[in-house]
Write a protein that holds these residues in place. Structure first.
Motif, PDB file in Angstrom:
ATOM      1  N   ARG A 521      28.769  15.615  17.288  1.00 25.25           N
ATOM      2  CA  ARG A 521      28.790  14.622  16.199  1.00 25.25           C
ATOM      3  C   ARG A 521      29.308  13.259  16.667  1.00 25.25           C
ATOM      4  O   ARG A 521      30.025  12.564  15.959  1.00 25.25           O
ATOM      5  N   ARG A 522      28.902  12.830  17.848  1.00 21.84           N
ATOM      6  CA  ARG A 522      29.357  11.535  18.379  1.00 21.84           C
ATOM      7  C   ARG A 522      28.390  11.081  19.458  1.00 21.84           C
ATOM      8  O   ARG A 522      27.698  11.904  20.085  1.00 21.84           O
ATOM      9  N   TRP A 554      21.610  13.122  12.257  1.00 18.26           N
ATOM     10  CA  TRP A 554      22.691  13.189  11.276  1.00 18.26           C
ATOM     11  C   TRP A 554      22.794  11.867  10.518  1.00 18.26           C
ATOM     12  O   TRP A 554      22.256  10.842  10.944  1.00 18.26           O
ATOM     13  N   GLU A 555      23.532  11.863   9.428  1.00 18.73           N
ATOM     14  CA  GLU A 555      23.870  10.618   8.753  1.00 18.73           C
ATOM     15  C   GLU A 555      25.007   9.944   9.515  1.00 18.73           C
ATOM     16  O   GLU A 555      25.915  10.608  10.013  1.00 18.73           O
ATOM     17  N   PRO A 556      25.008   8.625   9.633  1.00 14.73           N
ATOM     18  CA  PRO A 556      26.097   7.956  10.361  1.00 14.73           C
ATOM     19  C   PRO A 556      27.473   8.257   9.791  1.00 14.73           C
ATOM     20  O   PRO A 556      28.456   8.311  10.546  1.00 14.73           O
ATOM     21  N   SER A 557      27.577   8.468   8.488  1.00 13.46           N
ATOM     22  CA  SER A 557      28.877   8.757   7.897  1.00 13.46           C
ATOM     23  C   SER A 557      29.400  10.133   8.273  1.00 13.46           C
ATOM     24  O   SER A 557      30.609  10.398   8.166  1.00 13.46           O
ATOM     25  N   PHE A 558      28.529  11.042   8.697  1.00 13.53           N
ATOM     26  CA  PHE A 558      28.936  12.391   9.068  1.00 13.53           C
ATOM     27  C   PHE A 558      29.439  12.455  10.509  1.00 13.53           C
ATOM     28  O   PHE A 558      30.058  13.434  10.901  1.00 13.53           O
ATOM     29  N   CYS A 559      29.216  11.402  11.296  1.00 13.16           N
ATOM     30  CA  CYS A 559      29.534  11.409  12.727  1.00 13.16           C
ATOM     31  C   CYS A 559      30.732  10.499  13.014  1.00 13.16           C
ATOM     32  O   CYS A 559      31.197   9.745  12.165  1.00 13.16           O
ATOM     33  N   ARG A 561      32.365   7.454  15.405  1.00 15.50           N
ATOM     34  CA  ARG A 561      31.864   6.263  16.096  1.00 15.50           C
ATOM     35  C   ARG A 561      32.431   6.115  17.501  1.00 15.50           C
ATOM     36  O   ARG A 561      32.034   5.213  18.224  1.00 15.50           O
ATOM     37  N   GLN A 634      25.111   0.281  14.476  1.00 15.59           N
ATOM     38  CA  GLN A 634      25.153   1.176  13.329  1.00 15.59           C
ATOM     39  C   GLN A 634      25.928   2.455  13.634  1.00 15.59           C
ATOM     40  O   GLN A 634      26.564   3.017  12.735  1.00 15.59           O
ATOM     41  N   TRP A 635      25.912   2.895  14.896  1.00 15.34           N
ATOM     42  CA  TRP A 635      26.527   4.166  15.257  1.00 15.34           C
ATOM     43  C   TRP A 635      27.844   4.015  16.021  1.00 15.34           C
ATOM     44  O   TRP A 635      28.586   4.985  16.148  1.00 15.34           O
ATOM     45  N   ASP A 637      31.313   1.185  17.358  1.00 13.75           N
ATOM     46  CA  ASP A 637      32.039  -0.070  17.211  1.00 13.75           C
ATOM     47  C   ASP A 637      31.775  -0.904  18.452  1.00 13.75           C
ATOM     48  O   ASP A 637      32.403  -0.709  19.502  1.00 13.75           O
TER      49      ASP A 637
END
Length: 700
Positions: A521-522, A554-559, A561, A634-635, A637
Motif C-alpha cells: 500500500r505504498r 487502490w484509492e490514494p486515500s487507502f495508501c 504517501r 497525487q500519490w 509528497d
C-alpha cells in the motif's frame, strides 16, 4: 521287581556335586557327566544288581537294563544315536548288530507297571515307549539329523582352506595373504582338510561301502563348497576395496551434504569452519556413496541442496561465504537477534488482510519504514567501518555509485539533507525482491514467504485488473522496439508470470514489483543500473526495473504517501535505507515547505543524474500516460530542493517495539567492541567475535 543303585558316585566338574552313578547329568547344575566316567563305565565289567527274578541263563553277570530312550552307541566315535538310526549321524558308521548301547550303562533300570520285560539275547528288553514319547523322539531326531547334515559337508581338496603359520587363521584358498595378520601365503602352505576317519579298531567290522546316491550327494556338496569359497573370496576383495575407498573419502564433506538434506546445521558449520569450500560439487562416486538418488545428484553444491530442500537458514550462511563482500562475514540485525526476527515475521503475517469486493488483493495493515539508527555515528571510526562491512552489500554499493552513479550523486541531497542511501546485504536465493522489501520495512528477511504468498494470491485473484495494465504497458514497450505479439503469446507470457510468483526461489519481473506496491500500500522507487553487464564488464542487456511503481489500483486515500527505496544490480535487489534522525537541517532548504527541525523524514530523488525524470511504470489510458508529474504528486509528497532536484519525502515513523529491541541488541555488539578498543590497555577484539555466528539459527 527292583534294582538298587551303585554305591560309587561321580563328581561334577562344574559344581563338585556328588551324583548317583545312574545320573547322566548333574542334579544341581545340569552339567554333562565327565567323559572319563563314561569310558570307565563302558570298559569296566557290569556290576549292576541282579534281577529279582533270578540269574541270567548264561550264569554270568546279570544283564544290564536298556536305557529309557533306547539309544545306541557308535563303536567308532561313541556318539549316542536314536533307536531308528541305521548309521551313526557323526561318522556314518553302520549300527552294530547288538542292540545294547552305551546309554544302557548310564541310566538306571526303570520298570513301570505297564511294561512287560522279557529276557532275550542275554539282556532285558523293555516294551515300546508311549506314542507321545515316540513323536517327541522323532521330531528331535529329524532336527538333529538336519543340523548334522549341514555341518558334515566336507570341502573339496581344491576348496580347502589354508592355515596361516603366524596366527593359525583359516583363510580361503584364493587368498594371497592372511586376512587377520596380512602374512603372505607360503608356496607350501598347509591346507586345512577335514579329519579323516580313524581306522577301525581290531575286531570290529569295517563300514559298508557307500552307495551311488551317497557318492553323488557328497560330490555335489564338494562342488557347492568350492563355489562358496570362490564367491567368498570375491566378496572379501570387494569389501577391501570399499574399505580403502571409504578411508580416502572426505566424510566431513559428505556429512555436510547430508546435514543440508536432513536440516542439521552442525555438520555444515563444522565443514565450513574447517576451511571447506562451499562451492564444492558432488562427484559420481560420492553420489553413489551417499546412496540417495532422490536427494543428491552429480554436480550439486551445498547451495543447490539448500535451495532444493528450502533450507533458508543454511542458505544465508553459504551465500555469505561464497559471495559476501569484504571479509565475507555478515552480521545483519536478524542474525544477531534471531528470536526477535522470527517474532517480527509472525507479526507481519498476522497483519496481512484481503480487501472485500471485486479487487481481492492482499494488503498490510501496519506501515513502518526501517532506517539505520543514529547511534551508528557515535561509534569509533574503526568499529563503524566494521559495522558497515558486515551490514552493507559493498558490491551493490560500488555498482550503484560507479560512473554513471545511480544513488548518492547529489551532494545537496546526501550532505545537506542527510539522505545518503545505503544498500543492505541480502540473500541471493531468488527471493531478493521480497527480502529487500521486508528489510526496507521491518529490517528482516522474508524467510516464511509471507510476501511471496500474498503476491501470488493477489496476482491470481486480481488478475482481471492487473492483466490489462500489464498488456498495455508491454505493448507500448514492444512498439518502441518495432515488434508485436499475438494473443496466444500474451497469454503464455502471463501464465509464466503467474507461475513465477507462486514458486519460492524463482526470479521475479516488473509486474511483481507493481503488485508488491499494492500489497504494501505504498509507492516503490527502484534505483537500478540501466544495463546488465557480464563479469567482464560488457553490457549484455537492458535493465528495465528502474523507475517508480505506484499502487494505481487502490484509492490514494487507502495508501501511504511515503515510498520505499530499492536498488537493482545485475539480477539482484537490495534495500536502500538512510540513517536517522534527519533533524540536522540548517533551517528551510529551497522549496521544501514547512519542514521542522525535528521532522523525521528523508528525501528520495525522482530524477537521475542528468535530471531526467524516472519512468513511472504501468500507467493506463490518456488520463495517466503523459501526465507523470501530476500522477506522482497525487500519490507522493513531491518537492524541489534548492538545487532544482525533484525529491519525494519518505517519512519515518517510530520503530515498532520488536524492531527497536532487535536493533538495540544488534548495536550492543558493536558497543562492546568499541569499549574493548577504547579501554585502557585495551587490545583488539579476537577475530571470532566478528563472525556472523554461522548465519541465522532461528525458525527462518
Amino acid at each position: 521287581m527292583s534294582c538298587g543303585p551303585s554305591t560309587s558316585k561321580w563328581v561334577c566338574d562344574y559344581c563338585t556335586y556328588a551324583n548317583w552313578p545312574s545320573a547322566v547329568k548333574c542334579t544341581m547344575c545340569r552339567g554333562a557327566r565327565p567323559l572319563q566316567e563314561i569310558y570307565r563305565l563302558r570298559d569296566e565289567p557290569s556290576t549292576g544288581p541282579a534281577l529279582a527274578s533270578g540269574p541270567s541263563e548264561g550264569g554270568g553277570a546279570p544283564p544290564r537294563s536298556p536305557p529309557g530312550d533306547g539309544k545306541w552307541g557308535c563303536r567308532e566315535c561313541t556318539y549316542l544315536n536314536w533307536p531308528r538310526a541305521l548309521k551313526c549321524l557323526q561318522c556314518c558308521s553302520p549300527r552294530p548288530a547288538s542292540s545294547s548301547s552305551l546309554h544302557e550303562h548310564l541310566r538306571p533300570l526303570r520298570i513301570e507297571q505297564s511294561s512287560e520285560c522279557s529276557l532275550a539275547a542275554g539282556g532285558l528288553v523293555s516294551a515300546a515307549p508311549p506314542a507321545a514319547d515316540k513323536k517327541e523322539l522323532k521330531e528331535a531326531e529329524n532336527d538333529l539329523r538336519g543340523r548334522v547334515r549341514q555341518q558334515q559337508q566336507p570341502p573339496s581338496q581344491q576348496g580347502a582352506k589354508w592355515l596361516c603359520p603366524v596366527c593359525t587363521y583359516e583363510n580361503w584358498p584364493k587368498a594371497g595373504k592372511c586376512v587377520m595378520c596380512c602374512k603372505a601365503r607360503s608356496p607350501g602352505g598347509s591346507a586345512v582338510s577335514s579329519p579323516e576317519r580313524e581306522p577301525s579298531a581290531a575286531g570290529r567290522d569295517d563300514p559298508p561301502p557307500e552307495d551311488k546316491r551317497t557318492i553323488v550327494r557328497r560330490d555335489r556338496n564338494h562342488q557347492t563348497a568350492a563355489e562358496s569359497a570362490a564367491n567368498n573370496w570375491d566378496h572379501e576383495r570387494r569389501r577391501k576395496q570399499a574399505r580403502r575407498k571409504l578411508r580416502k573419502t572426505d566424510w566431513q564433506w559428505l556429512n555436510a551434504c547430508a546435514g543440508v538434506v536432513d536440516g542439521d546445521p552442525n555438520p555444515v558449520e563444522a565443514y565450513l569452519s574447517s576451511g571447506g569450500d562451499p562451492a564444492r560439487q558432488l562427484s559420481p562416486g560420492e553420489v553413489a556413496l551417499l546412496s540417495r538418488p532422490s536427494a543428491f545428484d552429480t554436480g550439486y553444491t551445498l547451495v543447490h541442496l539448500a535451495i532444493r530442500f528450502h533450507r533458508e537458514d543454511m542458505l544465508a550462511t553459504l551465500l555469505s561465504q561464497i559471495e559476501g563482500s569484504g571479509s565475507g562475514v555478515k552480521r545483519v540485525p536478524s542474525y544477531v537477534a534471531p528470536d526477535l526476527a522470527a517474532d517480527i515475521r509472525r507479526h507481519v503475517a498476522a497483519t496481512m488482510r484481503v480487501r472485500k469486493g471485486s479487487f481481492l488483493c492482499h494488503f498490510v495493515t501496519e506501515i513502518t519504514t526501517f532506517a539505520l539508527p543514529a547511534e551508528v555515528e557515535d561509534l569509533p571510526g574503526a568499529v563503524q567501518e566494521q559495522l558497515f562491512d558486515e551490514l552493507l552489500d559493498r558490491d551493490a554499493q560500488q555498482q550503484l555509485e560507479s560512473e554513471p552513479p545511480v544513488i548518492n550523486w547529489s551532494l545537496e541531497v546526501t550532505a545537506r539533507l542527510g539522505s545518503r542511501l545505503f544498500p543492505l546485504w541480502n540473500r541471493s536465493s531468488g527471493d531478493c525482491l521480497l527480502d529487500s522489501a521486508m528489510q526496507a520495512t521491518w529490517g528482516v528477511f522474508d524467510r516464511d514467504n509471507t510476501l511471496r504468498r500474498a503476491l501470488a494470491d493477489s496476482l491470481h485473484q486480481g488478475g482481471h485488473l492487473f492483466y490489462p495494465r500489464w498488456k498495455e504497458y508491454e505493448a507500448r514497450q514492444a512498439r518502441t522496439l518495432d515488434f508485436s505479439l499475438d494473443e496466444g503469446q500474451w497469454e503464455d507470457d502471463w501464465a509464466g508470470l503467474l507461475s513465477l510468483a507462486s514458486q519460492p526461489g524463482s526470479s521475479l519481473d516488473q509486474l511483481h514489483v507493481f503488485v508488491l506496491a499494492h500489497v504494501l500500500r505504498r509507492p516503490i522507487i527502484v534505483y537500478g543500473v540501466k544495463y546488465v553487464k557480464s563479469f567482464r564488464g560488457e553490457a549484455i542487456g537492458y535493465a528495465r526495473f528502474e523507475g517508480v511503481y505506484l499502487p494505481l489500483l487502490w484509492e490514494p486515500s487507502f495508501c501511504v504517501r511515503s515510498p520505499l527505496a530499492l536498488g537493482y544490480t545485475r539480477g539482484h535487489f537490495s534495500a536502500l535505507v538512510a540513517t536517522e534522525p534527519y533533524s540536522r537541517l540548517a533551517g528551510g532548504v529551497g522549496n521544501l515547505g514547512a519542514v521542522g527541525r525535528d521532522l523525521q523524514v528523508t528525501f528520495l530523488p525522482l530524477v537521475d543524474r542528468d535530471r531526467r525524470p524516472l519512468p513511472v511504470h504501468f500507467l493506463h489510458g490518456e488520463a495517466e500516460v503523459g501526465r507523470e508529474e501530476a500522477v506522482l504528486r497525487q500519490w507522493m509528497d513531491v518537492c524541489v530542493a534548492e538545487g532544482g532536484v525533484t525529491v519525494a519525502q519518505q517519512r519515518l515513523h517510530k520503530r515498532p517495539l520488536l524492531v527497536a529491541q532487535m536493533v538495540e541488541e544488534w548495536l550492543n555488539h558493536y558497543r562492546r567492541l568499541a569499549q574493548m578498543t577504547s579501554a585502557p590497555f585495551g587490545r583488539p577484539a579476537p577475530a571470532q567475535d566478528y563472525s556472523s555466528d554461522g548465519g541465522e539459527t532461528d525458525d527462518e
